[in-house]
Design a protein around this motif. Structure first.
Motif, mmCIF file in Angstrom:
data_model
loop_
_atom_site.group_PDB
_atom_site.id
_atom_site.type_symbol
_atom_site.label_atom_id
_atom_site.label_comp_id
_atom_site.label_asym_id
_atom_site.label_seq_id
_atom_site.Cartn_x
_atom_site.Cartn_y
_atom_site.Cartn_z
ATOM 1 N N THR A 50 0.875 -1.173 0.000
ATOM 2 C CA THR A 50 0.000 0.000 0.000
ATOM 3 C C THR A 50 0.908 1.217 0.000
ATOM 4 N N ILE A 51 0.324 2.384 -0.299
ATOM 5 C CA ILE A 51 1.209 3.556 -0.333
ATOM 6 C C ILE A 51 1.636 3.958 1.071
ATOM 7 N N TYR A 52 0.927 3.466 2.075
ATOM 8 C CA TYR A 52 1.317 3.800 3.447
ATOM 9 C C TYR A 52 2.354 2.815 3.959
ATOM 10 N N ASP A 53 2.316 1.612 3.406
ATOM 11 C CA ASP A 53 3.249 0.580 3.853
ATOM 12 C C ASP A 53 3.838 -0.098 2.631
ATOM 13 N N PRO A 54 4.823 0.554 1.993
ATOM 14 C CA PRO A 54 5.336 0.007 0.732
ATOM 15 C C PRO A 54 6.250 -1.201 0.952
ATOM 16 N N SER A 55 5.739 -2.194 1.632
ATOM 17 C CA SER A 55 6.531 -3.413 1.813
ATOM 18 C C SER A 55 6.184 -4.375 0.692
ATOM 19 N N TRP A 56 7.130 -5.165 0.256
ATOM 20 C CA TRP A 56 6.923 -6.041 -0.888
ATOM 21 C C TRP A 56 6.665 -7.466 -0.423
ATOM 22 N N SER A 57 6.076 -7.596 0.752
ATOM 23 C CA SER A 57 5.891 -8.952 1.283
ATOM 24 C C SER A 57 4.879 -9.731 0.447
ATOM 25 N N PHE A 58 5.201 -10.966 0.207
ATOM 26 C CA PHE A 58 4.374 -11.834 -0.640
ATOM 27 C C PHE A 58 3.229 -12.427 0.168
ATOM 28 N N VAL A 59 1.974 -12.273 -0.336
ATOM 29 C CA VAL A 59 0.837 -12.808 0.426
ATOM 30 C C VAL A 59 0.059 -13.856 -0.363
ATOM 31 N N GLY A 60 0.578 -14.280 -1.476
ATOM 32 C CA GLY A 60 -0.115 -15.289 -2.284
ATOM 33 C C GLY A 60 -1.399 -14.726 -2.867
ATOM 34 N N LEU A 61 -2.453 -15.523 -2.897
ATOM 35 C CA LEU A 61 -3.704 -15.093 -3.520
ATOM 36 C C LEU A 61 -4.668 -14.477 -2.522
ATOM 37 N N ALA A 62 -4.152 -14.084 -1.371
ATOM 38 C CA ALA A 62 -5.017 -13.544 -0.320
ATOM 39 C C ALA A 62 -5.822 -12.346 -0.805
ATOM 40 N N ASN A 63 -5.178 -11.444 -1.591
ATOM 41 C CA ASN A 63 -5.897 -10.265 -2.081
ATOM 42 C C ASN A 63 -7.101 -10.667 -2.924
ATOM 43 N N PHE A 64 -6.896 -11.662 -3.775
ATOM 44 C CA PHE A 64 -7.988 -12.110 -4.645
ATOM 45 C C PHE A 64 -9.117 -12.707 -3.820
ATOM 46 N N GLU A 65 -8.718 -13.504 -2.804
ATOM 47 C CA GLU A 65 -9.751 -14.094 -1.938
ATOM 48 C C GLU A 65 -10.577 -13.004 -1.278
ATOM 49 N N GLN A 66 -9.876 -11.974 -0.780
ATOM 50 C CA GLN A 66 -10.586 -10.910 -0.068
ATOM 51 C C GLN A 66 -11.557 -10.161 -0.987
#
Lengths: 341, 309
Positions: B57-73
Motif C-alpha cells: 500500500t502507499i502507506y506501507d510500501p513493503s513487498w511482502s508476498f501474500v499469495g492469492l489472499a488479495n484475490f480471496e478478499q
C-alpha cells in the motif's frame, strides 16, 4: 418457360443513354445471344429484363404480361452473373436452395429440386462445400444450378464464360448449349465474344450504342450483315470494306482469293492485290496488302487455305491478280446501311 | 577478345550490404514497436501482477508476498461481485445498442442524399470529441433539475413535473444513462465498421439475391450480415475490450453511484488502488479483467475463424 418481348426500351443514366430503344422478341425456348462491344448497353438491357434496373421508358413483357412495375422477385426470371455471385457463406447445397427458400417452397420439395439440379449439372459430390473450395468451372455449374432450380420463366446469362480459361471455355460452351436444349428454357445470353455468339445462339442480336443493329441466325449475321458495324464486328479478320461509288463494297477475307483459285465458272470481280505481309497460322494463312485503285493506306486481308495456295501468288512486294465471286460481294450505301443487291 | 564484364570489386566490408538482408532490416524496423510494447505494456503488467500478490500500500510500501489472499478478499466482498456484474451489463448493453445504431446508421449513409458527405463527417464527432467534454454535455441533459430531456417530455405532456425521472439518482436509470452515453460514443465506430463491411460485399452477390427473390430483409439478414460478420466481430472485440477496461464515463458522470450502481472494474480498481492507496487490492481488481477478456476474445476469434469465407 415463357417468351420475352421488349418494346422500345430506353434507359438513361442522367444525360447518358445506355439503351436507346431496343425492341426484341425472344420466343419461348429460344437461345438468344446479345452480342456487342463492351459499353454497348447489353448488360444494362439484361438487368432491365430481370428487374435490377428500371427502364426510363418502354414496355417489357414476360409470358405475355407487362412486367414493368413488377419487382425482380416476382418476375420468375433467373440470372447468372459474370462473377457468378455465389453466396460465400453458404454451402453449395444452400446456395442452390436459396431461390426456393425465398419462395417458401416446402423442405421436401427443396431437397428434391436441389437433387435434380445438382444431378443435371454433375455437381452432386460438391453439395457440402463452400464456393471458395470450388474451381472456376465448378462455380459456374453451381451458379447455373442455382439459376435453374426454380424452373425460371427465362434464363439470363451475363458473360458467364469470361472468368474461365480458354480450354474450359470451349467445353463450357458446348455444355451450356446442350443443357439449354435439354431443358428448353428461354435463354438470353450476353457476350462480347463472337465465337460464343456464333456457336451457341439460335439467333443473335448485334447491339451497338444501345441499339439493335441486326437480329438474325448466325448465318444471316455473318453472310448478310445489315450494316458496316455488323460486317466489321463479326468475323476474324473482319470483312474488308472499300469505298466505291459513294458507298462501300464489302467482302469477307476468305472470299478474297488468287484469281486462279476461282475455277467454278462463277462470275467474279477482279482486283490487283499487292501483298505486304503474310502470316501462316497452321490451318489458314492471312495475307495483308492493298488493292489497286483504292485508298493505298487501307489494309486489305485475305484468308487462304495454306494447302492450296501457290507460293508465287502471295510473294510480298508484288502485285497479284486476286478476285471475289460476285455472289460474295456486299454493297453498303454511304450511311453504312446495306444497299439492295 | 572483347571483355564482356569486369570482375566485380570485392565488397569493402561484410557489413556493406547488411541492410539488404530481409531478416536484419525487418528486425531493425520492428524493434521500436517491440520496445514500446515491452516497456509500456509488459513492465506495468508484470508490476501489477506482482502488486496483486503482495501487501503493498502507499502507506506501507513493503513487498511482502501474500499469495492469492488479495484475490480471496475481493471475491468475498459482495460489492466486488456487483461491480463485476455492472461491468458486464455496461459493456454488453452499450455494445449491443451501439451495434444496432451502427447498422441503421450505415444503411442510411449508404444511400445517396444531398449533404451526405457532411453528415458522414459529422457523425464521427461523438467518437472524436474528448470524452470529458461530451460527458459534461450529457451530465446537463441528465441533471436532476435542468434535464433538457425531462423539460421536453414535460412540455410534450408525456410526463408531469412531479414524476420527472431523476436520471442519475435512480440505480437502474443511472446504469441506463452510462450505457446510452457509451453507446453514443461507440456507434460512429460501428458505422464505419458496417460501412466498410457492406461496401466490400460484391454487388453481384446482392444482385443475385435480388433476382433469386430475396426482399430487403432477407438480403440484409441472410446475405449481407452473415458476410460481414467477421469484420463486425473484429470491431466488437475492440469495442468490448475498450469498454470493459474503461472508467472515464463512469468517473465523470456518476462516480460509480448511486451507491455503487454504476461502479465498473476499471473505476473500482482506480478507487481502491490509487484514491484509497491500497495498491495491492487495486491491482487484484484490475487484473480480474485479464482472464475474462482473454476468454471473450478467444471465443470471438474462434468464431471468426469458423465463419471465415
Amino acid at each position: 418457360m415463357a417468351a420475352v418481348l421488349t418494346r422500345d426500351i430506353v434507359k438513361k443514366f442522367g444525360e447518358v443513354s445506355a439503351v436507346n430503344g431496343i425492341s426484341l422478341t425472344v420466343p419461348d425456348g429460344e437461345f438468344m445471344v446479345l452480342l456487342g462491344p463492351s459499353g454497348c448497353g447489353k448488360t444494362t438491357f439484361l438487368r432491365i429484363i430481370c428487374g435490377l434496373e428500371k427502364q426510363t421508358s418502354g414496355d417489357l413483357l414476360i409470358g405475355g404480361g407487362v412486367v414493368n412495375d413488377i419487382p425482380p422477385r416476382a418476375r420468375g426470371v433467373a440470372m447468372m452473373f459474370q462473377s457468378y455471385g455465389l453466396y460465400p457463406h453458404y454451402s453449395v447445397r444452400k446456395n442452390i436452395a436459396f431461390p426456393l427458400r425465398t419462395q417458401r417452397v416446402p423442405n421436401a420439395e427443396v431437397e428434391r429440386k436441389v437433387e435434380w439440379a445438382s444431378q443435371l449439372l454433375g455437381i452432386g459430390h460438391l453439395l457440402d462445400r463452400r464456393p471458395r473450395q470450388l474451381s472456376g468451372g465448378e462455380r459456374q455449374r453451381v451458379a447455373l444450378a442455382r439459376a435453374l432450380v426454380r424452373e425460371p420463366t427465362a434464363l439470363l446469362l451475363d458473360e458467364p464464360l469470361s472468368n474461365l480459361d480458354a480450354k474450359l471455355r470451349a467445353s463450357a460452351r458446348l455444355e451450356i448449349k446442350a443443357f439449354q436444349q435439354r431443358v428448353g428454357v428461354t435463354t438470353i445470353y450476353v457476350t462480347h465474344d463472337q465465337v460464343e455468339a456464333m456457336g451457341m445462339g439460335d439467333r443473335i442480336a448485334v447491339i451497338d450504342h444501345g441499339r439493335v443493329c441486326q437480329v438474325g441466325t448466325p448465318t444471316e449475321i455473318y453472310d448478310d450483315p445489315a450494316d458496316r458495324f455488323v460486317a466489321t464486328f463479326v468475323g476474324t479478320p473482319p470483312m474488308n470494306l472499300v469505298a466505291r461509288n459513294g458507298g462501300y463494297l464489302g467482302f469477307r477475307p476468305e472470299n478474297f482469293l488468287p484469281k486462279d483459285m476461282i475455277d467454278d465458272g462463277e462470275a467474279f470481280t477482279e482486283f490487283s492485290f499487292r501483298v505486304d505481309r503474310s502470316e501462316y497460322l497452321g490451318s489458314e494463312r492471312i495475307v495483308y496488302g492493298t488493292i489497286e485503285g483504292f485508298d493505298p493506306n487501307q489494309v486489305i486481308t485475305a484468308k487462304l487455305p495454306p494447302a492450296h495456295v501457290a507460293e508465287e501468288s502471295i510473294r510480298p512486294g508484288e502485285w497479284h491478280p486476286y478476285a471475289v465471286r460476285n455472289s460474295a460481294l456486299r454493297h453498303f450505301n454511304k450511311d453504312g446501311k446495306r444497299a439492295s443487291r | 577478345m572483347v571483355t564482356i564484364a569486369e570482375p566485380i570489386a570485392k565488397p569493402a566490408s561484410r557489413f556493406r550490404f547488411i541492410l539488404d538482408r530481409r531478416d536484419v532490416l525487418g528486425a531493425i524496423f520492428v524493434a521500436p514497436a517491440i520496445l514500446y510494447v515491452l516497456l509500456l505494456v509488459g513492465v506495468p503488467l508484470l508490476l501489477a501482477m506482482y502488486y496483486s500478490v503482495s501487501a503493498y500500500t502507499i502507506y506501507d510500501p513493503s513487498w511482502s508476498f501474500v499469495g492469492l489472499a488479495n484475490f480471496e478478499q475481493i471475491m468475498e466482498n459482495p460489492d466486488f461481485l456487483r461491480t463485476l456484474t455492472n461491468t458486464f451489463v455496461f459493456t454488453f448493453g452499450s455494445q449491443f445498442l451501439g451495434l444496432i445504431l451502427g447498422k441503421f446508421g450505415a444503411l442510411l449513409l449508404l444511400r445517396p442524399f444531398p449533404g451526405r458527405k457532411i453528415v458522414r463527417a459529422l457523425i464521427i464527432l461523438p467518437w472524436a470529441v474528448p470524452v470529458a467534454l461530451a460527458t459534461v454535455a450529457w451530465q446537463w441533459m441528465f441533471d436532476s433539475l435542468y434535464s433538457v430531456i425531462n423539460w421536453t417530455m414535460i412540455a410534450l405532456g408525456i410526463i408531469s413535473r412531479s414524476e420527472a425521472p431523476n436520471w442519475l439518482g435512480n440505480p437502474q436509470l443511472a446504469m441506463l444513462c452510462v450505457i446510452v452515453i457509451n453507446a453514443w460514443r461507440f456507434f460512429p465506430f460501428a458505422i464505419v465498421i458496417f460501412l466498410a463491411g457492406i461496401t466490400a460485399v460484391p454487388q453481384d452477390v446482392i444482385d443475385a439475391a435480388t433476382v433469386d427473390g430475396a426482399g430487403f430483409w432477407r438480403r440484409n439478414y441472410q446475405i449481407i450480415v452473415p458476410m460481414i460478420l467477421p469484420i463486425v466481430t473484429i470491431g466488437l472485440i475492440f469495442g468490448i475490450v475498450f469498454t470493459f477496461t474503461d472508467l472515464s464515463i463512469v468517473f465523470l458522470m456518476t462516480m460509480g453511484g448511486p451507491v455503487g450502481a454504476t461502479s465498473v472494474l476499471g473505476f473500482e480498481g482506480f478507487q481502491v488502488g490509487i484514491v484509497s492507496g491500497d495498491v495491492s487490492h487495486g491491482a487484484a481488481i484490475s487484473l480480474f479483467m485479464l482472464p475474462v477478456l482473454f476468454v471473450v476474445v478467444i471465443l470471438m476469434l474462434r468464431f471468426i475463424r469458423r465463419r471465415e469465407i
